[in-house]
Design a protein around this motif. Structure first.
Motif, PDB file in Angstrom:
ATOM      1  N   PHE A 297       0.826  -1.200   0.000  1.00 31.11           N
ATOM      2  CA  PHE A 297       0.000   0.000   0.000  1.00 31.11           C
ATOM      3  C   PHE A 297       0.864   1.255   0.000  1.00 31.11           C
ATOM      4  CE2 PHE A 297      -3.473  -2.811   1.223  1.00 31.11           C
ATOM      5  CZ  PHE A 297      -4.569  -2.209   0.608  1.00 31.11           C
ATOM      6  N   ALA A 298       1.955   1.232   0.764  1.00 30.13           N
ATOM      7  CA  ALA A 298       2.841   2.394   0.797  1.00 30.13           C
ATOM      8  C   ALA A 298       3.462   2.651  -0.573  1.00 30.13           C
ATOM      9  CB  ALA A 298       3.932   2.186   1.856  1.00 30.13           C
ATOM     10  N   ASN A 299       3.854   1.579  -1.246  1.00 29.82           N
ATOM     11  CA  ASN A 299       4.426   1.711  -2.596  1.00 29.82           C
ATOM     12  C   ASN A 299       3.402   2.275  -3.558  1.00 29.82           C
ATOM     13  OD1 ASN A 299       5.985   1.466  -4.877  1.00 29.82           O
ATOM     14  ND2 ASN A 299       6.705  -0.586  -4.388  1.00 29.82           N
ATOM     15  N   GLN A 300       2.145   1.820  -3.419  1.00 32.52           N
ATOM     16  CA  GLN A 300       1.094   2.329  -4.296  1.00 32.52           C
ATOM     17  C   GLN A 300       0.778   3.795  -3.977  1.00 32.52           C
ATOM     18  OE1 GLN A 300      -1.853  -0.624  -4.806  1.00 32.52           O
ATOM     19  NE2 GLN A 300      -3.163   0.624  -6.108  1.00 32.52           N
ATOM     20  N   LEU A 301       0.858   4.152  -2.693  1.00 34.52           N
ATOM     21  CA  LEU A 301       0.682   5.550  -2.312  1.00 34.52           C
ATOM     22  C   LEU A 301       1.744   6.417  -2.984  1.00 34.52           C
ATOM     23  CD1 LEU A 301      -0.673   7.703  -0.445  1.00 34.52           C
ATOM     24  CD2 LEU A 301       1.002   7.057   1.289  1.00 34.52           C
ATOM     25  N   HIS A 302       2.969   5.933  -3.016  1.00 38.54           N
ATOM     26  CA  HIS A 302       4.063   6.650  -3.681  1.00 38.54           C
ATOM     27  C   HIS A 302       3.774   6.802  -5.179  1.00 38.54           C
ATOM     28  CE1 HIS A 302       8.144   7.731  -4.950  1.00 38.54           C
ATOM     29  NE2 HIS A 302       8.087   6.730  -5.815  1.00 38.54           N
ATOM     30  N   ASP A 303       3.281   5.739  -5.812  1.00 37.79           N
ATOM     31  CA  ASP A 303       2.991   5.787  -7.243  1.00 37.79           C
ATOM     32  C   ASP A 303       1.848   6.738  -7.585  1.00 37.79           C
ATOM     33  OD1 ASP A 303       4.988   3.962  -7.757  1.00 37.79           O
ATOM     34  OD2 ASP A 303       3.641   2.219  -7.745  1.00 37.79           O
ATOM     35  N   MET A 304       0.960   6.986  -6.615  1.00 42.37           N
ATOM     36  CA  MET A 304      -0.165   7.885  -6.842  1.00 42.37           C
ATOM     37  C   MET A 304       0.199   9.338  -6.543  1.00 42.37           C
ATOM     38  SD  MET A 304      -2.932   5.407  -4.951  1.00 42.37           S
ATOM     39  CE  MET A 304      -4.238   6.622  -4.851  1.00 42.37           C
ATOM     40  N   SER A 305       1.384   9.577  -5.997  1.00 47.69           N
ATOM     41  CA  SER A 305       1.761  10.922  -5.558  1.00 47.69           C
ATOM     42  C   SER A 305       2.543  11.656  -6.639  1.00 47.69           C
ATOM     43  CB  SER A 305       2.611  10.828  -4.287  1.00 47.69           C
ATOM     44  OG  SER A 305       3.906  10.332  -4.597  1.00 47.69           O
ATOM     45  N   ALA A 306       2.813  12.937  -6.378  1.00 51.34           N
ATOM     46  CA  ALA A 306       3.620  13.735  -7.300  1.00 51.34           C
ATOM     47  C   ALA A 306       5.088  13.318  -7.248  1.00 51.34           C
ATOM     48  CB  ALA A 306       3.485  15.221  -6.956  1.00 51.34           C
ATOM     49  N   ARG A 307       5.465  12.487  -6.279  1.00 50.94           N
ATOM     50  CA  ARG A 307       6.847  12.028  -6.135  1.00 50.94           C
ATOM     51  C   ARG A 307       7.103  10.707  -6.869  1.00 50.94           C
ATOM     52  NH1 ARG A 307       9.815  14.202  -1.805  1.00 50.94           N
ATOM     53  NH2 ARG A 307       8.730  15.888  -0.717  1.00 50.94           N
ATOM     54  N   ARG A 308       6.165  10.285  -7.709  1.00 51.24           N
ATOM     55  CA  ARG A 308       6.277   8.958  -8.334  1.00 51.24           C
ATOM     56  C   ARG A 308       7.554   8.793  -9.158  1.00 51.24           C
ATOM     57  NH1 ARG A 308       2.427  11.735 -11.316  1.00 51.24           N
ATOM     58  NH2 ARG A 308       0.804  11.023  -9.894  1.00 51.24           N
ATOM     59  N   SER A 309       8.091   9.906  -9.662  1.00 54.65           N
ATOM     60  CA  SER A 309       9.318   9.809 -10.453  1.00 54.65           C
ATOM     61  C   SER A 309      10.561   9.673  -9.579  1.00 54.65           C
ATOM     62  CB  SER A 309       9.467  11.032 -11.359  1.00 54.65           C
ATOM     63  OG  SER A 309       9.484  12.230 -10.588  1.00 54.65           O
ATOM     64  N   GLY A 310      10.402   9.925  -8.269  1.00 53.61           N
ATOM     65  CA  GLY A 310      11.525   9.780  -7.353  1.00 53.61           C
ATOM     66  C   GLY A 310      11.623   8.373  -6.795  1.00 53.61           C
ATOM     67  N   PRO A 311      12.611   8.101  -5.962  1.00 50.97           N
ATOM     68  CA  PRO A 311      12.813   6.735  -5.437  1.00 50.97           C
ATOM     69  C   PRO A 311      11.823   6.408  -4.317  1.00 50.97           C
ATOM     70  CG  PRO A 311      14.463   8.212  -4.536  1.00 50.97           C
ATOM     71  CD  PRO A 311      13.690   9.017  -5.535  1.00 50.97           C
ATOM     72  N   PHE A 312      11.523   5.118  -4.204  1.00 50.18           N
ATOM     73  CA  PHE A 312      10.774   4.595  -3.052  1.00 50.18           C
ATOM     74  C   PHE A 312      11.741   3.706  -2.284  1.00 50.18           C
ATOM     75  CE2 PHE A 312       8.313   1.176  -1.070  1.00 50.18           C
ATOM     76  CZ  PHE A 312       7.419   1.911  -0.303  1.00 50.18           C
ATOM     77  N   ILE A 313      12.107   4.134  -1.071  1.00 49.49           N
ATOM     78  CA  ILE A 313      13.121   3.440  -0.278  1.00 49.49           C
ATOM     79  C   ILE A 313      12.463   2.807   0.942  1.00 49.49           C
ATOM     80  CG2 ILE A 313      15.314   3.624   0.935  1.00 49.49           C
ATOM     81  CD1 ILE A 313      15.549   4.213  -2.025  1.00 49.49           C
ATOM     82  N   PRO A 314      12.320   1.472   0.967  1.00 55.36           N
ATOM     83  CA  PRO A 314      11.744   0.820   2.151  1.00 55.36           C
ATOM     84  C   PRO A 314      12.828   0.404   3.138  1.00 55.36           C
ATOM     85  CG  PRO A 314      11.864  -0.740   0.341  1.00 55.36           C
ATOM     86  CD  PRO A 314      12.467   0.549  -0.161  1.00 55.36           C
TER      87      PRO A 314
END
Length: 587
Positions: A297-314
């Motif tokens: 869900f957190a990854n999908q939240l990132h993909d739905m945000s304006a930051r989607r082009s940036g990194p997702f670091i878990p």
């Protein structure tokens, strides 16, 4: 002559199956008696989940509603809006129902040819209780774009309710039932087919006669086009209020398993909250039990945000030793301590411009919580051994599988950090509270693991579906994912996953209800493991009981298949040779 043989005539469907393709034309006359899917086959996909208030037709949730209630609703719509609008509404409802059932048949019986799939429509229509359908004849040629079908309807509930409310009508009144085959046939053929009542029980006929043809064959005077929503007139259009995008408009589940899947109220509520907070930079706290998919869900939240082009670091905070928390989060300067031979950025710097996901945040040591709080407040960090502050542009999403407010009261979690993280809390319900999602997740994981392991498992038997719908899932979605992967590996290709392919460990099963082929509702027996927990017995008696149970299972399967070993083997999810071997072994 002995040296010559007479060629056997075969149907177009058989010829197409031998060539590995579906025919583009066919006729109901080519179908042999009892061609699958039979009514018995279809009852195998109807399930009653005990105590959950859910009825399933394969992966579609159904509801039971009295015909009288539907008739009263129909009467109120007629009185409020008139016959034409009521006809359009109910035909459209039937059309959508037919489309969904066509999708079900295509999914459940993917190897059957198009003629058989079309023949299954009247059986599903009958199974759902609105009317008894008898096929007189149908034929189609998809290449030419033609279709013609004649059907008899007996005991139409829609006609009966109309007569009870308004008396005999001067025109056909089975609107929803006419829309149903229109949607079903149009979906399978890929072009518009319109069904029309030529005789109707609501007009005094002994039964209804329905004819279906391609839309063009009815000519320009075909009001069904408008009623079915195919050609709405401008005067019927009206502004629609803003709404959350429907599931159909959202991306389909990705084959890599990277999309959260669900249709339940709990899932949709979580999804709506994600859509609300995604465009902002607010800190989000995701709360849920282990295995519910917090990182997904957190990854999908990132993909739905304006930051989607940036990194997702878990980050799994529980996996970071207490002595290394600061260096892992904020980085290290060269020479800061023995072994620091080079400067290294921490997770905050690496996530700059994107999202930092802090999983199991409650496991951070109390001292580390203070350092994290300072970074969140000031949006600046200092590397270990460094002398300058570094601004960071990062959004933080934290996750916890415990109640952080209770951790605060127990003195294990800083209250100020809790309030800093809990700007926008999102609760993900456990799978046992969103059972509507189980059939959809089963289908999703089946496609995923078929592709991953190169398998061709067709689906789930009724027993397997009953067991999964009634299971408690202490491990939540992660456990369901593991069970389906186990089933895909265990089951044979071109067969279905059965209950014994799934529950081979210490999983405790619960009861569910199912509908037998004779229309009776019976309770699915508990697992042998559950029975063994409550009634101790000697190893010898357990083996003997298992042998008797296995023999009874094979006997029931053979009886249901009228002694046909191949059909019984298919129902049990095993090969004919394997069943014959086990039958010989029991003699």
């Amino acid at each position: 002559m002995a040296g010559r043989r007479q060629d056997r005539k075969i149907s177009l469907a058989e010829a197409a199956q031998q060539q590995g393709q579906r025919p583009d034309r066919g006729t109901s006359r080519a179908l042999e008696d009892g061609a699958s899917p039979t009514l018995r086959d279809l009852t195998e996909v109807l399930h009653f989940a005990l105590g959950d208030g859910r009825i399933w037709l394969n992966d579609q949730r159904m509801v039971l509603m009295q015909s009288l209630v539907l008739g009263r609703l129909r009467a109120e719509i007629i009185d409020a809006f008139g016959f034409e609008t009521a006809r359009a509404i109910f035909m459209r409802v039937g059309f959508m129902q037919g489309v969904r059932d066509a999708e079900l048949i295509s999914q459940r019986f993917p190897q059957d040819d198009l003629t058989r799939a079309l023949a299954a429509g009247p059986r599903v229509h009958t199974l759902e209780g609105f009317v008894k359908v008898t096929t007189k004849h149908f034929e189609f040629d998809r290449t030419k774009g033609t279709y013609y079908g004649e059907f008899h309807w007996d005991d139409s509930s829609e006609a009966a309710e109309h007569v009870a409310g308004y008396g005999l009508a001067s025109e056909p009144v089975c609107w929803m039932q006419t829309g149903y085959p229109s949607g079903y046939t149009s979906k399978l053929l890929g072009r518009t087919v319109i069904f029309r009542e030529m005789e109707c029980a609501g007009m005094g006929a002994p039964r209804c006669l329905v004819i279906g043809r391609e839309a063009e064959a009815w000519g320009k005077d075909a009001p069904e086009r408008e009623y079915l929503g195919l050609e709405w007139r401008a005067r019927r259009r009206s502004p629609a209020p803003p709404r959350v995008p429907s599931r159909a408009s959202r991306p389909a589940p990705a084959m890599d398993g990277g999309v959260a899947v669900g249709v339940s109220t709990g899932f949709l509520r979580t999804r709506l909250m994600m859509e609300k907070v995604a465009p902002t930079d607010a800190t989000v706290l995701v709360i849920g039990e282990s295995g519910v998919g917090k990182e997904l869900f957190a990854n999908q939240l990132h993909d739905m945000s304006a930051r989607r082009s940036g990194p997702f670091i878990p980050i799994n905070c529980a996996a970071i030793p207490e002595t290394l928390v600061e260096s892992e989060l904020f980085g290290v300067e060269r020479g800061a301590f023995t072994g620091a031979i080079a400067s290294r950025p921490g997770y905050f710097e690496r996530a700059s411009g994107g999202t930092l996901f802090l999983d199991e945040i409650s496991s951070l040591a109390y001292s580390a919580q203070g350092k994290l709080l300072r970074a969140l407040q000031e949006r600046k960090i200092e590397r270990v051994g460094g002398g300058k502050t570094i601004p960071v542009n990062v959004r933080v999403v934290a996750a916890a599988n415990v109640d952080l407010s209770e951790e605060v009261q127990a003195g294990r979690f800083r209250q100020d950090l809790y309030f800093r993280l809990s700007v926008f809390p999102i609760l993900i319900p456990p799978l046992r509270e969103r059972r509507d999602d189980i059939p959809l997740l089963m289908s999703h994981f089946l496609r995923l693991f078929n592709a991953k392991h190169g398998r061709k498992v067709l689906g789930f038997t009724r027993a397997a579906t009953d067991a999964l719908l009634g299971y408690g899932f202490p491990g939540n979605i992660r456990e369901l994912q593991n069970l389906v992967e186990r089933g895909v590996i265990f089951a044979d290709d071109e067969r279905q996953i059965d209950q014994h392919h799934l529950f081979i460990g210490n999983e405790r099963l619960s009861s569910a209800l199912r509908l037998t082929d004779m229309g009776r509702v019976e309770q699915v027996p508990e697992s042998a493991a559950d029975a063994g927990r409550r009634q101790p017995s000697s190893p010898g008696s357990e083996v003997e009981a298992l042998r008797h149970a296995e023999h009874a299972l094979y006997a029931r399967a053979l009886a249901a298949a009228d002694g046909n070993v191949s059909a019984a083997a298919r129902a049990l999810g095993m090969s004919r040779a394997k069943l014959e071997y086990r039958l010989r072994k029991q003699r």
